[in-house]
Scaffold this motif. Structure first.
Motif, PDB file in Angstrom:
ATOM      1  N   TYR A 170       3.955 -10.129   7.465  1.00  0.00           N
ATOM      2  CA  TYR A 170       3.685 -10.274   8.350  1.00  0.00           C
ATOM      3  C   TYR A 170       3.562 -10.059   9.718  1.00  0.00           C
ATOM      4  N   PRO A 212      -3.838 -16.524   4.441  1.00  0.00           N
ATOM      5  CA  PRO A 212      -4.965 -15.743   4.372  1.00  0.00           C
ATOM      6  C   PRO A 212      -5.998 -16.314   5.164  1.00  0.00           C
ATOM      7  N   ALA A 245      -5.553 -13.726   8.487  1.00  0.00           N
ATOM      8  CA  ALA A 245      -6.209 -12.379   7.008  1.00  0.00           C
ATOM      9  C   ALA A 245      -7.452 -12.212   8.090  1.00  0.00           C
ATOM     10  N   CYS A 287      -4.671  -6.734   8.131  1.00  0.00           N
ATOM     11  CA  CYS A 287      -5.653  -7.498   8.162  1.00  0.00           C
ATOM     12  C   CYS A 287      -5.254  -7.092   6.604  1.00  0.00           C
ATOM     13  N   ALA A 288      -5.079  -5.829   6.241  1.00  0.00           N
ATOM     14  CA  ALA A 288      -4.375  -5.285   4.913  1.00  0.00           C
ATOM     15  C   ALA A 288      -3.290  -5.830   4.837  1.00  0.00           C
ATOM     16  N   ALA A 298      -2.919  -8.853   4.373  1.00  0.00           N
ATOM     17  CA  ALA A 298      -3.115  -9.503   2.817  1.00  0.00           C
ATOM     18  C   ALA A 298      -2.207  -9.284   1.679  1.00  0.00           C
ATOM     19  N   TRP A 346       0.483 -12.135   1.461  1.00  0.00           N
ATOM     20  CA  TRP A 346      -0.045 -13.276   1.874  1.00  0.00           C
ATOM     21  C   TRP A 346       0.401 -13.114  -0.379  1.00  0.00           C
ATOM     22  N   THR A 347      -0.214 -11.814  -1.066  1.00  0.00           N
ATOM     23  CA  THR A 347      -0.353 -11.704  -2.170  1.00  0.00           C
ATOM     24  C   THR A 347       1.365 -11.605  -2.599  1.00  0.00           C
TER      25      THR A 347
END
Length: 432
Positions: free
Chosen positions: A231, A294, A297, A387-388, A391, A394-395
């Motif tokens: 993050y 998200p 993102a 953004c990647a 993500a 978040w994953t």
């Protein structure tokens, strides 16, 4: 002991000096952001893409020095006192700004940022000064003054840098030198020594890697620390490439860049000072993270492809809203750590943030350079990379449930924590 140094005493002139010092040091982070592209092109004679690469090197070197020297300077203040460390730091910053204002080569500018990063690593000493003069009931308020001063400096820095750029890219450095010199003279007059029991300086206690090793001592927090790292690397895209991105994408001048950064800083203050008190209690930390990771993102994708400057300004407060992730993640992690581990936990988070601040500028400015060099023109590329990374964060958070399953919306499950460590016994009497 004077009134200024007696525990519980009301803030007086020494506290004003401490607050001013933190404001000036925080301004140093954002002051150069609006003018850095122009200054680097003036010194280097290169285009914006090449200037961005050096901008990343300068930002990362500053963060690296803070990471390496913050614990060292804090320990030096425990040995030699708060007054000499704070005054010497301000004197070095004063001289350093003059050197950077006169710098005619990239290497001299780099040395200037390295020295500035070392000298500005005095947040721990400022906090120690506040602890020295405060009784327990007043410590939180006085620490709040330092946090507020840092926030004010972070907002004032870009705005001041952008406005002063009208007189050239070196004008902000001269202004910062004047402020630093005036504050140094003020401190020489009003700052007392507050350290009462000096202790021996030990290198093993001044080791910044000690905090990172502490991750292994906090059961169940490893996965959350990895989430925090990704993050932070993603979120650092904003200070890393904002000045280059907005000039390339929208043709903004230094003043506009500075004002937009100030608007972002103000928006973050509103989010973390006001909106968080409404959002997190209603959603809980876990649901806040599940929604806003998200959300960040999506915002990063929108920034990457936004076609007009005025739309970017509209997106600024929306992007700042995503900053609610950091305190929510800190709150979730703090539920897992025991009461006597809270300071250790915050030190780990601060260390990881510093590492991210070293890595992200190097990565994001290189991507910007590649995406805008020659006939290529996609200045938003770093935001897609961010953004990647968001993500990934978040994953990992979604998959971290087994590691921190003990933490629910209302509080930790003592039995689950007890199964993974002996800390559960300390929690069994706590209401959930």
């Amino acid at each position: 002991m004077t009134d200024a140094t007696r525990p519980g005493a009301a803030p007086t002139l020494p506290v004003i000096f401490i607050v001013a010092t933190i404001v000036i040091e925080a301004m140093g982070i954002g002051l150069i952001l609006p003018v850095m592209p122009s200054l680097l092109r003036e010194i280097q004679g290169a285009d914006l893409a090449q200037a961005a690469i050096w901008g990343g090197v300068l930002s990362s070197s500053y963060a690296l020095m803070q990471f390496l020297f913050s614990p060292t300077i804090g320990n030096l203040s425990d040995r030699f006192g708060r007054r000499p460390v704070l005054l010497l730091s301000m004197a070095v910053i004063f001289v350093d700004y003059i050197v950077m204002a006169l710098a005619g080569s990239l290497w001299l500018l780099l040395v200037g940022r390295i020295v500035a990063g070392i000298a500005a690593a005095t947040m721990s000493t400022a906090n120690a000064f506040m602890a020295d003069i405060s009784d327990p009931a007043k410590k939180a308020q006085n620490f709040g003054l330092i946090s507020a001063a840092f926030g004010a400096g972070f907002v004032l820095g870009p705005a001041t840098g952008g406005l002063l750029a009208e007189w050239g890219p070196r004008a902000p450095f001269w202004a910062a030198a004047i402020l630093s010199g005036a504050n140094l003279a003020f401190g020489l007059i009003v700052l007392p020594e507050t350290l009462r029991r000096p202790r021996a300086f030990e290198w093993r206690r001044a080791n910044p890697l000690g905090g990172l090793r502490a991750i292994g001592k906090l059961p169940g927090l490893g996965a959350l620390m990895v989430v925090w790292f990704f993050y932070q690397v993603a979120n650092w895209v904003y200070p890393a490439v904002w000045a280059y991105f907005t000039q390339s994408a929208f043709g903004w001048d230094e003043a506009m860049v500075g004002l937009s950064l100030a608007a972002y800083g103000i928006s973050m203050v509103v989010v973390q000072g006001v909106l968080i008190r409404w959002i997190v209690p209603r959603l809980g930390e876990r649901r806040t993270l599940a929604w806003f990771l998200p959300y960040n993102a999506v915002i990063l994708v929108m920034v990457a492809f936004v076609p007009h400057g005025w739309l970017m300004l509209l997106l600024t407060p929306l992007s700042a809203l995503g900053a609610i992730v950091a305190p929510a993640l800190q709150g979730l992690a703090s539920r897992i750590a025991d009461d006597d581990q809270q300071g250790e936990l915050q030190g780990v988070l601060a260390s990881i943030t510093a590492v991210a601040a070293i890595i992200s500028p190097l990565l994001m400015t290189r991507l910007f350079s590649v995406a805008t060099e020659g006939e290529r023109h996609f200045p938003g590329a770093p935001f897609l990379a961010a953004c990647a990374l968001m993500a990934v964060s978040w994953t990992l958070f979604r998959r971290a449930r087994p590691a921190d399953a003990a933490v629910g919306q209302e509080g930790p499950d003592p039995a689950a924590l007890g199964a993974s460590s002996g800390s559960g016994r300390a929690r069994n009497d706590r209401p959930t």
